[in-house]
Design an enzyme around this catalytic site. Structure first.
Site, PDB file in Angstrom:
ATOM      1  N   GLU A 164      37.279  48.266  33.846  1.00  0.00           N
ATOM      2  CA  GLU A 164      37.996  49.051  34.849  1.00  0.00           C
ATOM      3  C   GLU A 164      39.165  49.765  34.170  1.00  0.00           C
ATOM      4  O   GLU A 164      39.922  49.153  33.413  1.00  0.00           O
ATOM      5  CB  GLU A 164      38.536  48.148  35.962  1.00  0.00           C
ATOM      6  CG  GLU A 164      39.124  48.944  37.101  1.00  0.00           C
ATOM      7  CD  GLU A 164      39.599  48.083  38.274  1.00  0.00           C
ATOM      8  OE1 GLU A 164      40.145  48.647  39.226  1.00  0.00           O
ATOM      9  OE2 GLU A 164      39.415  46.850  38.222  1.00  0.00           O
TER      10      GLU A 164
ATOM     11  N   ALA B  87      44.697  40.607  34.975  1.00  0.00           N
ATOM     12  CA  ALA B  87      43.398  39.946  35.088  1.00  0.00           C
ATOM     13  C   ALA B  87      42.398  40.959  35.612  1.00  0.00           C
ATOM     14  O   ALA B  87      42.766  42.058  36.037  1.00  0.00           O
ATOM     15  CB  ALA B  87      43.474  38.738  36.024  1.00  0.00           C
TER      16      ALA B  87
ATOM     17  N   ASN C   5      35.793  40.899  37.455  1.00  0.00           N
ATOM     18  CA  ASN C   5      34.363  41.033  37.181  1.00  0.00           C
ATOM     19  C   ASN C   5      33.554  39.978  37.934  1.00  0.00           C
ATOM     20  O   ASN C   5      33.917  38.804  37.961  1.00  0.00           O
ATOM     21  CB  ASN C   5      34.091  40.882  35.687  1.00  0.00           C
ATOM     22  CG  ASN C   5      35.114  41.606  34.843  1.00  0.00           C
ATOM     23  OD1 ASN C   5      35.192  42.814  34.851  1.00  0.00           O
ATOM     24  ND2 ASN C   5      35.920  40.836  34.112  1.00  0.00           N
TER      25      ASN C   5
ATOM     26  N   HIS D 137      44.182  36.363  43.820  1.00  0.00           N
ATOM     27  CA  HIS D 137      43.925  37.798  43.932  1.00  0.00           C
ATOM     28  C   HIS D 137      42.561  38.155  43.353  1.00  0.00           C
ATOM     29  O   HIS D 137      41.754  38.834  44.008  1.00  0.00           O
ATOM     30  CB  HIS D 137      45.026  38.572  43.207  1.00  0.00           C
ATOM     31  CG  HIS D 137      44.864  40.053  43.253  1.00  0.00           C
ATOM     32  ND1 HIS D 137      45.454  40.843  44.216  1.00  0.00           N
ATOM     33  CD2 HIS D 137      44.166  40.907  42.461  1.00  0.00           C
ATOM     34  CE1 HIS D 137      45.128  42.106  44.007  1.00  0.00           C
ATOM     35  NE2 HIS D 137      44.339  42.170  42.941  1.00  0.00           N
ATOM     36  N   GLU D 138      42.294  37.691  42.137  1.00  0.00           N
ATOM     37  CA  GLU D 138      41.019  38.058  41.511  1.00  0.00           C
ATOM     38  C   GLU D 138      39.844  37.409  42.230  1.00  0.00           C
ATOM     39  O   GLU D 138      38.779  38.030  42.367  1.00  0.00           O
ATOM     40  CB  GLU D 138      41.031  37.675  40.034  1.00  0.00           C
ATOM     41  CG  GLU D 138      42.192  38.256  39.234  1.00  0.00           C
ATOM     42  CD  GLU D 138      42.353  39.759  39.384  1.00  0.00           C
ATOM     43  OE1 GLU D 138      41.345  40.467  39.572  1.00  0.00           O
ATOM     44  OE2 GLU D 138      43.494  40.240  39.315  1.00  0.00           O
TER      45      GLU D 138
END
Length: 883
Positions: A127, A269, A272, A304-305
């Site tokens: 990204e 971070a 994926n 968050h991830e």
């Protein structure tokens, strides 16, 4: 500058992709300098495209080796392939399979985008546009495919091989010393979510049972010898998964969830699918090496991830203009999670501090842009506080406007309607409009208009008639490219606090009881009449910071002190103290600049004392109240003709006064909180340490030798990094032998721990002394400093440029020149990190004329460099652009 820097990409030019990719099969043969990638893409024409079109695939620094279509080699005359792309002018008319082999050099990839090798491990970051650095592909988020990835490597070099999805096969490659692993992700995803990792890694594992009874294997992979510091991250992942099931009904969908921590990473971070890759500072923690703030950040970033699995992965964004659709929404979700895990009032204050300290500043400068931009030149530069933090505030306003039940219904509709798709902001908001049966067309302006709305409130009370009239006006200031703005739909939560300190009922004329205290503004100027107000009341406005706005109200010092003591809304109780302090500080800055004396306000000290004496309050909240506005806060509130030295002097004088006036109370509280038992990172324990360390800092602010000695003693006796760093931070503000002794001890004690040494670099960079620039220059030659490690760059150079307001903004301009020189050196290695560092100049227009001229001259010198990266050129151009 090169002409390519000036080519903007516009939202209005969006068109659907000509070709879609149904499946991707990758075969990646890892090698330090010659990694080969075989990509097999099942392509078909997009039915919604405009007819036959060439196949144009993106690339970046690729070496093409072969191209085949449906198994047959494509003649060189029928395609064009180079480092930056692959074009087939006349592809087959129907579906076909394209096979491409490329070669890349992971060890030479200092940009840390695509596939790179660092510290002996292979890692990816795709990204926003990194996948094109691995293989040719339509590198855009609205092309979603199912991926199967075979990874092969020398077993001794990379015994661990990880990819997206579930592991479906693994084994040895006979006679080679190599092995392989095959990973399959059954859920379509854009290429920016592709990931692989190969290397020598230790692991901690556990299992999680989902709400439907499925068992999921969770694992955190770290560099060898660091697994004992991964336990907190693993537990935070479990908490995140359970919370998302309970709060949003979202269940995890794969058999495994892997996290990998790496030392060299441009971002915090990356989400994926099934393989989150983290900067190791957001994974590794122990009481001896991580502060309470580190533990809280790890919990928040892990969450968050993970939350991206639904808000970003299962539903992604159609194009990069919709970035806030995944980032702002997911920040809102992680903020809510942290509020539930810790203290909701304290978390709200902390989030607003970040918003005001970064996003309000961004909104007021040349880098201002809407939550959903209309144009960009380099998408990496739009991972901003506006997209993230303001984007989260916009989602929060939706919840406030609609109420929690309707908001949840809107989220459920969004998940059901758009699962597996690439969505837009319009589609997201439409779900809430439908769930609430309401028109949200004006609300959409929050996504399209930049700038922080300014609200003016005046009141008039008629005790005989029992009415209170509020006249409220709103204006959104001009920002680059948007000179004129329309009024916004603003949910303003309010209360009226009566003489007894209790809230009085809110009855709005023509409306009745005001549900949840939400007053909705929609016009440039409005009048609201409240009935039944027979006693004098003090308005408590924008409770809980219900809208990201600036408010100017006709509240005097007595009103603010009353709210600081009695407001039932914790945020506004804190805000009242902040406003009192800010008014004193701004007045004293003006006095210092004209040669006058500073004013000491006993009313502020009285308000602080009342908070200190209220034993019902959480220690963490009291610590926030005692933390007066920062130098950045004061500069933002002044707005123009800013003198950082005068601001520092005014703030230093106020801290000294508070420390002297409250010394007995602060010392008693410090001693009472001293023995807190064994260290624990839980919120209550962290709150007690936060209050104790604020007391220490204020006690030492006047510079008394006894208080400085107290800080030195705490440093020496500390059994955890929180107390050690707090004491060192206090000592850093005093030019004494104790400071240098502690700094030297810290460097020796933690010389083998990179993440802790980052703290040592950062602390020195923030010392507000004229000698700090020379200190930072020397530290760039320190054996532990490296421009190749983003964490180290952010620790030393970022801390100096972003957090040391007096020394970065030196009157002689040498701070600007130093940072610009380092940026230019860094630009050739890692343009993304260089560009982010250059945003330190975002507020240069607000400075007083001498500093402003020097900052402009520095920016112009950087702009004149003919070899700027696209990332850096974009920041510099926009910073210099006329408002």
């Amino acid at each position: 500058m090169r002409t390519e820097h000036a080519r903007p990409i516009r939202l209005s030019d969006y068109r659907a992709p000509d070709w879609l990719v149904d499946t991707v099969h990758l075969d990646v043969a890892l090698h330090p300098s010659r990694t080969r990638i075989k990509a097999r893409l099942a392509l078909r024409p997009n039915p919604s495209a405009r007819g036959p079109a060439p196949l144009v695939l993106d690339g970046d620094e690729l070496t093409p080796l072969s191209v085949t279509i449906d198994g047959a080699a494509l003649p060189a005359t029928e395609y064009a392939a180079g480092p930056d792309g692959l074009t087939i002018p006349q592809p087959p008319a129907g579906p076909f399979v394209l096979e491409v082999e490329t070669e890349i050099d992971p060890s030479a990839n200092t940009k840390l985008m695509g596939l790179y090798r660092s510290s002996g491990n292979y890692c990816t970051q795709c990204e926003a546009e990194g996948f094109r650095r691995i293989t040719y592909f339509p590198d855009r988020p609205d092309v979603m495919a199912v991926y199967t990835t075979r990874i092969e490597a020398e077993r001794d070099e990379a015994p661990v091989l990880l990819g997206n999805g579930n592991l479906v096969a693994r084994g040895d490659v006979p006679g080679t010393g190599r092995h392989f692993a095959v990973w399959h992700d059954p859920f379509p995803k854009p290429c920016y979510l592709f990931a692989l990792v190969g290397g020598r890694l230790d692991v901690r594992r556990t299992t999680f049972t989902t709400m439907s009874g499925r068992s999921v294997e969770l694992a955190v992979y770290v560099e060898p010898g660091k697994a004992d510091r991964a336990g907190y991250a693993l537990a935070a992942l479990e908490r995140s998964m359970r919370w998302d099931e309970q709060a949003f009904g979202r269940e995890y969908d794969l058999d495994v969830f892997n996290i990998v921590a790496v030392a060299d990473f441009n971002m915090g971070a990356m989400e994926n699918k099934g393989l989150n890759i983290f900067n190791d500072k957001y994974v590794l923690a122990s009481p001896e090496t991580a502060t309470d703030a580190d533990f809280a950040h790890i919990e928040a970033v892990i969450a968050h991830e993970y939350f991206h699995n639904w808000t970003g992965n299962r539903i992604t964004c159609r194009d990069w203009f919709q970035l806030c659709l995944k980032e702002g929404l997911t920040v809102f979700r992680d903020q809510e999670f942290s509020a539930d895990m810790r203290s909701r009032p304290v978390k709200r204050i902390a989030d607003v501090r970040v918003l005001r300290g970064h996003q309000f500043v961004e909104d007021a400068g040349p880098l201002a842009h809407p939550v959903r931009p209309e144009t960009y030149r380099e998408i990496n530069n739009f991972y901003t506080a506006t997209v993230y933090e303001k984007g989260a505030e916009v989602v929060r306003m939706l919840k406030i406007l609609l109420g929690p039940e309707t908001f949840r219904a809107g989220m459920d509709l969004y998940f059901a309607r758009h699962d597996g798709r690439a969505a837009t902001i319009e589609e997201f908001v439409a779900c809430f409009a439908e769930a609430g049966g309401t028109d949200l067309s004006q609300f959409m302006l929050w996504y399209g208009q930049a700038g922080t709305p300014e609200i003016a409130v005046t009141r008039r009370h008629d005790s005989q008639g029992g009415t209170l009239v509020l006249d409220i006006a709103q204006v959104v200031p001009p920002t680059p490219g948007q000179p004129a703005k329309s009024p916004m739909q603003i949910p303003l939560v309010l209360g009226f606090v009566g003489p007894d300190g209790r809230d009085v009922p809110l009855t709005l004329r023509g409306h009745g009881p005001l549900e949840r205290g939400v007053l909705v503004l929609t016009k440039p100027a409005e009048r609201f009449v409240f009935d039944g107000i027979t006693v004098p009341v003090v308005p408590s406005l924008n409770r809980g910071f219900s809208a990201p706005v600036k408010i100017k109200a006709d509240l005097g010092s007595d009103d603010l002190r009353f709210l600081a003591t009695h407001d039932s809304d914790p945020f506004n109780r804190w805000q009242a103290v902040q406003t009192l302090a800010s008014e004193i500080l701004i007045g004293n800055v003006a006095a210092i600049r004209t040669g006058g004396g500073v004013r000491h306000d006993g009313g502020l000290v009285h308000a602080l004392a009342s908070v200190l004496e209220d034993e019902r309050l959480e220690p963490a909240f009291v610590a926030q109240v005692l933390s007066i506005p920062s130098e950045g806060d004061i500069a933002r509130d002044i707005g123009r003709d800013v003198d950082p030295e005068a601001i520092f002097d005014a703030r230093h004088a106020l801290r000294r006064a508070i420390g002297n006036d409250l010394a007995p109370t602060l010392r008693v509280l410090y001693d009472r909180l001293r023995d807190d038992g064994p260290y624990s990172p839980d919120a209550a324990s962290a709150g007690r340490r936060a209050l104790r360390n604020v007391c220490l800092d204020l006690l030492a602010a006047p510079g008394h030798a006894g208080a400085v000695a107290l800080a030195a003693a705490q440093y020496a006796e500390a059994d955890n990094m929180t107390d050690r760093m707090a004491a060192l931070g206090t000592l850093s503000l005093h030019d004494t032998a104790e400071r240098e002794t502690a700094l030297a001890d810290f460097a020796e004690r933690f010389r083998d721990d990179p993440l802790v040494i980052d703290k040592w670099f950062a602390l020195q960079a923030m010392i507000p002394d004229p000698s700090t620039l020379a200190r930072v220059e020397r530290l760039t030659d320190h054996p532990a400093f490296s421009l190749g490690n983003p964490n180290r760059v952010r620790a030393l150079l970022g801390s100096f440029a972003q957090a040391n307001h007096t020394q970065f903004n030196r009157a002689d301009g040498k701070g600007y020149d130093f940072v610009a020189g380092m940026v230019l050196t860094l630009d050739g290695k890692n343009p993304q990190v260089a560009a982010r560092l250059m945003t330190a100049f975002r507020s240069w227009r607000a400075l007083e004329s001498g500093r402003r001229d020097k900052a402009r001259a520095t920016l112009e010198r950087v702009a004149a460099n003919p070899s700027l990266s696209r990332d850096l050129a974009d920041i510099v151009e926009r910073s210099l652009g006329e408002r």
